[in-house]
Design a protein around this motif. Sequence first.
Motif, PDB file in Angstrom:
ATOM      1  N   PHE A  63      15.379  -0.363   4.477  1.00  0.00           N
ATOM      2  CA  PHE A  63      14.151  -0.273   5.238  1.00  0.00           C
ATOM      3  C   PHE A  63      13.849   1.330   5.004  1.00  0.00           C
ATOM      4  N   LEU A  64      14.878   2.363   4.838  1.00  0.00           N
ATOM      5  CA  LEU A  64      14.703   3.812   4.652  1.00  0.00           C
ATOM      6  C   LEU A  64      14.121   4.245   3.359  1.00  0.00           C
ATOM      7  N   GLU A  65      14.630   3.382   2.047  1.00  0.00           N
ATOM      8  CA  GLU A  65      14.155   3.643   0.862  1.00  0.00           C
ATOM      9  C   GLU A  65      12.693   3.434   0.749  1.00  0.00           C
ATOM     10  N   GLY A  66      12.325   2.038   1.711  1.00  0.00           N
ATOM     11  CA  GLY A  66      10.828   1.879   1.714  1.00  0.00           C
ATOM     12  C   GLY A  66      10.094   3.162   2.329  1.00  0.00           C
ATOM     13  N   VAL A  67      10.378   3.610   3.382  1.00  0.00           N
ATOM     14  CA  VAL A  67       9.892   4.662   3.945  1.00  0.00           C
ATOM     15  C   VAL A  67       9.667   5.863   3.168  1.00  0.00           C
ATOM     16  N   LEU A  68      10.798   6.292   2.543  1.00  0.00           N
ATOM     17  CA  LEU A  68      10.930   7.397   1.585  1.00  0.00           C
ATOM     18  C   LEU A  68       9.697   7.081   0.477  1.00  0.00           C
ATOM     19  N   VAL A  69       9.810   6.038  -0.199  1.00  0.00           N
ATOM     20  CA  VAL A  69       8.962   5.689  -1.246  1.00  0.00           C
ATOM     21  C   VAL A  69       7.312   5.747  -0.985  1.00  0.00           C
ATOM     22  N   ASN A  70       7.129   5.479   0.238  1.00  0.00           N
ATOM     23  CA  ASN A  70       5.932   5.726   0.732  1.00  0.00           C
ATOM     24  C   ASN A  70       5.183   6.827   1.202  1.00  0.00           C
ATOM     25  N   VAL A  71       6.352   7.514   1.972  1.00  0.00           N
ATOM     26  CA  VAL A  71       6.040   8.863   2.371  1.00  0.00           C
ATOM     27  C   VAL A  71       5.915   9.945   1.204  1.00  0.00           C
ATOM     28  N   LEU A  72       6.595   9.641   0.031  1.00  0.00           N
ATOM     29  CA  LEU A  72       6.693  10.552  -1.147  1.00  0.00           C
ATOM     30  C   LEU A  72       5.707  10.062  -2.029  1.00  0.00           C
ATOM     31  N   ASN A  73       4.756   9.531  -1.550  1.00  0.00           N
ATOM     32  CA  ASN A  73       3.934   8.921  -2.651  1.00  0.00           C
ATOM     33  C   ASN A  73       2.347   9.837  -2.526  1.00  0.00           C
ATOM     34  N   PRO A  74       1.962  10.694  -3.164  1.00  0.00           N
ATOM     35  CA  PRO A  74       0.756  11.701  -3.062  1.00  0.00           C
ATOM     36  C   PRO A  74      -0.418  10.897  -3.143  1.00  0.00           C
ATOM     37  N   LYS A  75      -0.493   9.758  -3.775  1.00  0.00           N
ATOM     38  CA  LYS A  75      -1.492   8.736  -3.840  1.00  0.00           C
ATOM     39  C   LYS A  75      -2.044   8.306  -2.413  1.00  0.00           C
ATOM     40  N   VAL A  76      -0.767   7.988  -1.603  1.00  0.00           N
ATOM     41  CA  VAL A  76      -1.139   7.573  -0.262  1.00  0.00           C
ATOM     42  C   VAL A  76      -1.803   8.928   0.766  1.00  0.00           C
ATOM     43  N   THR A  77      -1.384  10.110   0.372  1.00  0.00           N
ATOM     44  CA  THR A  77      -1.971  11.201   0.904  1.00  0.00           C
ATOM     45  C   THR A  77      -3.279  11.367   0.655  1.00  0.00           C
TER      46      THR A  77
ATOM     47  N   LEU B 154      11.428  -8.138   3.265  1.00  0.00           N
ATOM     48  CA  LEU B 154      10.995  -7.952   4.463  1.00  0.00           C
ATOM     49  C   LEU B 154      11.117  -6.705   4.938  1.00  0.00           C
ATOM     50  N   ALA B 155      12.476  -6.018   4.906  1.00  0.00           N
ATOM     51  CA  ALA B 155      12.938  -4.714   5.202  1.00  0.00           C
ATOM     52  C   ALA B 155      12.151  -3.808   4.452  1.00  0.00           C
ATOM     53  N   SER B 156      12.027  -3.998   3.192  1.00  0.00           N
ATOM     54  CA  SER B 156      11.378  -2.966   2.370  1.00  0.00           C
ATOM     55  C   SER B 156       9.786  -2.936   3.046  1.00  0.00           C
ATOM     56  N   ALA B 157       9.201  -3.902   3.144  1.00  0.00           N
ATOM     57  CA  ALA B 157       7.633  -3.802   3.515  1.00  0.00           C
ATOM     58  C   ALA B 157       7.642  -3.370   4.819  1.00  0.00           C
ATOM     59  N   LEU B 158       8.697  -3.416   5.740  1.00  0.00           N
ATOM     60  CA  LEU B 158       8.533  -2.834   6.985  1.00  0.00           C
ATOM     61  C   LEU B 158       8.620  -1.288   7.023  1.00  0.00           C
ATOM     62  N   GLY B 159       9.541  -0.722   5.964  1.00  0.00           N
ATOM     63  CA  GLY B 159       9.740   0.308   5.740  1.00  0.00           C
ATOM     64  C   GLY B 159       8.666   0.937   5.023  1.00  0.00           C
ATOM     65  N   VAL B 160       7.794   0.240   3.896  1.00  0.00           N
ATOM     66  CA  VAL B 160       6.876   0.812   3.478  1.00  0.00           C
ATOM     67  C   VAL B 160       5.557   1.206   4.441  1.00  0.00           C
ATOM     68  N   GLU B 161       5.435   0.286   5.652  1.00  0.00           N
ATOM     69  CA  GLU B 161       4.428   0.615   6.664  1.00  0.00           C
ATOM     70  C   GLU B 161       4.925   1.600   7.825  1.00  0.00           C
ATOM     71  N   ALA B 162       6.219   1.615   7.643  1.00  0.00           N
ATOM     72  CA  ALA B 162       6.502   2.775   8.618  1.00  0.00           C
ATOM     73  C   ALA B 162       6.306   4.248   8.233  1.00  0.00           C
ATOM     74  N   GLY B 163       6.291   4.112   6.808  1.00  0.00           N
ATOM     75  CA  GLY B 163       6.085   5.386   6.109  1.00  0.00           C
ATOM     76  C   GLY B 163       4.320   5.390   6.211  1.00  0.00           C
ATOM     77  N   THR B 164       3.580   4.565   6.116  1.00  0.00           N
ATOM     78  CA  THR B 164       2.143   4.531   6.550  1.00  0.00           C
ATOM     79  C   THR B 164       2.159   5.612   7.778  1.00  0.00           C
ATOM     80  N   LEU B 165       2.687   5.105   8.824  1.00  0.00           N
ATOM     81  CA  LEU B 165       2.798   5.768  10.313  1.00  0.00           C
ATOM     82  C   LEU B 165       2.851   7.197  10.181  1.00  0.00           C
ATOM     83  N   VAL B 166       3.667   7.618   8.933  1.00  0.00           N
ATOM     84  CA  VAL B 166       3.980   9.118   8.799  1.00  0.00           C
ATOM     85  C   VAL B 166       2.536   9.804   8.216  1.00  0.00           C
ATOM     86  N   HIS B 167       1.853   8.924   7.342  1.00  0.00           N
ATOM     87  CA  HIS B 167       1.065   9.549   6.769  1.00  0.00           C
ATOM     88  C   HIS B 167      -0.487   9.390   7.728  1.00  0.00           C
ATOM     89  N   ILE B 168      -0.396   8.480   8.644  1.00  0.00           N
ATOM     90  CA  ILE B 168      -1.334   8.630   9.938  1.00  0.00           C
ATOM     91  C   ILE B 168      -1.183   9.685  10.632  1.00  0.00           C
TER      92      ILE B 168
END
Length: 205
Positions: free
Chosen positions: A112-126, A41-55
């Motif tokens: 949580f922070l790892e989840g954020v980084l994994v998503n933020v550093l994913n160019p596919k999401v960009t 759950l912490a990783s899921a929240l981190g991933v979606e926090a990373g989505t906020l960065v992309h937004i």
Amino acid sequence: MVSLTTFLLFATASLALVLVPGPNHLYITARGLAQGRSAGLASALGVEAGTLVHIAAAALGLSYVISQSATLFAIVKWAGVAYLVYLAIRAFTAKDDETTREPPRQPLRQVFLEGVLVNVLNPKVTLFFLAFLPQFVDPSAGSPALQVVVLGLTLLLLGLISDVVYAVAAGALGGRLARRARTLRYVSGVVYLGLGVATAFAGRK
């Protein structure tokens, strides 16, 4: 603002996309298997926090800049690859603890922070925010930036629901396999390495 018809079309298309297992789901599953439901759950929240960065980046136009600059795209891409490979190496080389049946537990804040980084550093999401989301933005309907935020938050909500399902399922399965700490550690390592390879081959339009 976004019209109701456009919003419903976007929500339907986004739901179809988030239901297909992808890198985020693999990462969340790996964390849930290795450390249980809370970590999933912490990783899921981190991933979606990373989505906020992309937004925010999409709303500010940074996604366009990155996608148009080979240098910036390469920096984001290879930073993501390096981080994922680092996670894989750490999982493969961690020493087994003979006094416990479970792998060493990481603080949920770190997960949580790892989840954020994994998503933020994913160019596919960009590229997703650049290629897919703008199709539903109507400049004549008001502020494009506000429309991006509304659509992006919709995608985030749908993604979070999907992520939580994966986290809970992986946490339950990980609990049953807790005695196989080494197996879980190697499964996590393989997932991280696979994500790194997938990111390395992410194309640039």
